[in-house]
Design an enzyme around this catalytic site. Structure first.
Site, mmCIF file in Angstrom:
data_model
loop_
_atom_site.group_PDB
_atom_site.id
_atom_site.type_symbol
_atom_site.label_atom_id
_atom_site.label_comp_id
_atom_site.label_asym_id
_atom_site.label_seq_id
_atom_site.Cartn_x
_atom_site.Cartn_y
_atom_site.Cartn_z
ATOM 1 N N ASP A 152 0.814 -1.226 0.000
ATOM 2 C CA ASP A 152 0.000 0.000 0.000
ATOM 3 C C ASP A 152 0.846 1.274 0.000
ATOM 4 O O ASP A 152 0.340 2.347 -0.309
ATOM 5 C CB ASP A 152 -0.920 0.025 1.231
ATOM 6 C CG ASP A 152 -2.061 -0.968 1.128
ATOM 7 O OD1 ASP A 152 -2.059 -1.760 0.170
ATOM 8 O OD2 ASP A 152 -2.943 -0.963 1.994
ATOM 9 N N GLY A 186 -5.261 -1.159 -1.550
ATOM 10 C CA GLY A 186 -4.999 0.200 -1.079
ATOM 11 C C GLY A 186 -6.136 0.589 -0.157
ATOM 12 O O GLY A 186 -7.175 1.062 -0.601
ATOM 13 N N ARG A 228 -17.522 -4.686 -17.100
ATOM 14 C CA ARG A 228 -17.000 -5.910 -16.478
ATOM 15 C C ARG A 228 -16.088 -5.468 -15.335
ATOM 16 O O ARG A 228 -15.377 -4.466 -15.462
ATOM 17 C CB ARG A 228 -16.191 -6.755 -17.454
ATOM 18 C CG ARG A 228 -17.020 -7.418 -18.537
ATOM 19 C CD ARG A 228 -17.893 -8.552 -17.981
ATOM 20 N NE ARG A 228 -18.589 -9.264 -19.031
ATOM 21 C CZ ARG A 228 -19.783 -8.922 -19.528
ATOM 22 N NH1 ARG A 228 -20.413 -7.852 -19.070
ATOM 23 N NH2 ARG A 228 -20.335 -9.641 -20.483
ATOM 24 N N GLN A 269 -1.744 -9.179 -6.523
ATOM 25 C CA GLN A 269 -0.801 -8.059 -6.410
ATOM 26 C C GLN A 269 0.268 -8.294 -5.353
ATOM 27 O O GLN A 269 1.297 -7.628 -5.330
ATOM 28 C CB GLN A 269 -1.557 -6.776 -6.021
ATOM 29 C CG GLN A 269 -2.502 -6.287 -7.067
ATOM 30 C CD GLN A 269 -3.601 -5.415 -6.468
ATOM 31 O OE1 GLN A 269 -3.529 -4.210 -6.531
ATOM 32 N NE2 GLN A 269 -4.607 -6.036 -5.882
ATOM 33 N N ARG A 270 -0.008 -9.190 -4.426
ATOM 34 C CA ARG A 270 0.964 -9.439 -3.351
ATOM 35 C C ARG A 270 1.829 -10.655 -3.624
ATOM 36 O O ARG A 270 2.800 -10.900 -2.898
ATOM 37 C CB ARG A 270 0.215 -9.642 -2.027
ATOM 38 C CG ARG A 270 -0.468 -8.429 -1.505
ATOM 39 C CD ARG A 270 -0.363 -8.300 0.002
ATOM 40 N NE ARG A 270 -0.627 -9.504 0.735
ATOM 41 C CZ ARG A 270 -1.587 -9.622 1.676
ATOM 42 N NH1 ARG A 270 -2.358 -8.595 1.947
ATOM 43 N NH2 ARG A 270 -1.728 -10.728 2.350
HETATM 44 O O1 F6P Z 1 -2.115 -3.804 3.806
HETATM 45 C C1 F6P Z 1 -1.847 -4.480 2.662
HETATM 46 C C2 F6P Z 1 -3.078 -5.122 2.117
HETATM 47 O O2 F6P Z 1 -2.658 -5.760 0.940
HETATM 48 C C3 F6P Z 1 -4.246 -4.172 1.867
HETATM 49 O O3 F6P Z 1 -4.141 -3.433 0.705
HETATM 50 C C4 F6P Z 1 -5.401 -5.121 1.879
HETATM 51 O O4 F6P Z 1 -6.595 -4.485 2.234
HETATM 52 C C5 F6P Z 1 -5.004 -6.092 2.922
HETATM 53 O O5 F6P Z 1 -3.614 -6.125 2.952
HETATM 54 C C6 F6P Z 1 -5.557 -7.484 2.669
HETATM 55 O O6 F6P Z 1 -5.227 -8.286 3.743
HETATM 56 P P1 F6P Z 1 -5.541 -9.838 3.854
HETATM 57 O O7 F6P Z 1 -4.339 -10.563 3.319
HETATM 58 O O8 F6P Z 1 -5.723 -10.080 5.291
HETATM 59 O O9 F6P Z 1 -6.756 -10.135 3.044
#
Ligand code: F6P
Length: 360
Positions: free
Chosen positions: A139, A182, A278, A286-287
């Site tokens: 974020d 975000g 859509r 993204q992670r």
């Molecule tokens: O804080 C980082 C983040 O990726 C946020 O953007 C998102 O809301 C949250 O983590 C999601 O967390 P979780 O992995 O618990 O679903």
């Protein structure tokens, strides 16, 4: 520094392993230290889960996403969630964490995490434990640093997604809404939206008007651009409304899970313009995966500076990026407020200049 603990707290992001590597490699090789890998973030410190890291453990992990130590966003030792017959109770288990810190004879813990982790680091520092912080979060919302690692990787995934959505949106003359992460800051939506050429970007810092978005995509359509891309941060909200919450979970450090604003935007555009929409929610894509070269370099610089701070006994500090330089800032300073997008940010001005709507 004979015994160095290391943990990763909160949501994962690409680059965590690169930091672990750049702390552990020199610590094991040059300092002759023992490096204790604390498992699953602060949960491991409370529940006594750890293992010593060997050079083999920290080799070959530079480009690996996730974290070899595991992480958790439910393990705040000061508000530790425990299951009871009546549901979930939140109790102060910091004593357990302190006991383990002492039993493991740690000289310092390098804690890699976001805002939640830094708040915990600050509390333990006040209680006399030695901590050094390393800022991470996709974020990019931590104060006192120009950038957290993980952000660049997330933006790279999201902007590639927008590129891909462009071709299919154009083929079908559709409005594509892409919801990105975000929570309280719109850095990802702004970065990816700008890099991907989104036609509208909705961020938490600029509450939007439904009408303005519809007018914008309709105008584009009438002018011959028969498709539009709207990039929405999960924490974006209409001027007359609040955050769209998916669920609440008392166990989490931040109890609310966001999600769903993209669907609402899509529905509203269809209803008010008749255009076909859509919705794509990028979520944890993204992670995941490998960190970008930028994040690998930043994470490596952060890790080696964190070790340096530890050896200089600069506890209660977090490494931070200022311009091109990595330096130290007091954790207290970093947690004063979240780093949201300033309304006069050059990113916003540049996006507006190329015709991007923020729905305001
Ligand atoms: O804080 C980082 C983040 O990726 C946020 O953007 C998102 O809301 C949250 O983590 C999601 O967390 P979780 O992995 O618990 O679903």
């Amino acid at each position: 520094m004979k015994r160095i603990g290391i943990l990763t707290g909160g949501g994962d992001c690409p680059g965590l392993n690169a930091v672990i590597r750049s702390v552990a490699k020199p610590a094991l090789t040059y300092f002759g230290s023992t490096v204790v890998g604390i498992e699953d973030g602060f949960e491991g410190l409370v529940e006594g889960k750890m293992h010593e890291l060997t050079p083999r453990d920290v080799g070959g992990i530079l480009n690996l996403g996730g974290t070899i130590l595991g992480t958790s966003n439910k393990g705040n030792p000061f508000k530790y969630p425990i299951e009871t017959p009546n549901g979930v109770d939140v109790v102060d288990y910091s004593e357990n964490a302190i006991r383990n810190y002492r039993d493991w004879k740690l000289d310092v813990i390098v804690a890699i995490g976001g805002d939640g982790t830094m708040h915990i680091v600050d509390k333990f520092t006040e209680l006399g434990l030695n901590f050094v912080g390393v800022p991470k979060t996709i974020d990019n919302d931590l104060s006192s640093t120009d950038m957290t690692f993980g952000y660049d990787s997330a933006v790279s995934v999201a902007s590639e997604a927008i590129d891909r959505l462009h071709t299919t949106a154009s083929a079908h003359h559709r409005v594509m809404i892409v919801e990105v992460m975000g929570r309280y800051a719109g850095w990802i939506a702004l970065g990816a939206g700008l890099a991907g050429g989104a036609d509208a970007i909705l961020i938490p810092e600029i509450p939007f008007q439904w009408k303005k978005i519809s007018e914008h995509v309709l105008r584009r359509s009438k002018q011959g651009s028969r498709f539009s891309i709207v990039c929405v941060a999960e924490g974006a909200k209409p001027a007359e409304g609040g955050l769209v919450v998916k669920e609440e979970d008392k166990k989490r450090t931040d109890p609310i899970r966001l999600g769903g604003i993209g669907e609402l935007v899509g529905k509203n555009i269809t209803e008010s313009t008749g255009l076909e929409t859509r919705v794509v929610v990028l979520g944890h894509v993204q992670r995941g995966g490998s960190p970008t070269p930028f994040d690998r370099i930043l994470a490596t610089k952060y890790g080696s500076m964190a070790l340096q701070l530890a050896s200089e006994k600069k506890f209660g500090h977090m490494v931070s990026l200022r311009g091109n330089d990595v330096m130290a800032v007091p954790v207290k300073e970093a947690i004063l407020k979240l780093r949201t997008v300033p309304l006069d940010s050059q990113l916003i001005l540049a996006a507006r200049a190329v015709g991007t709507s923020f729905g305001d």
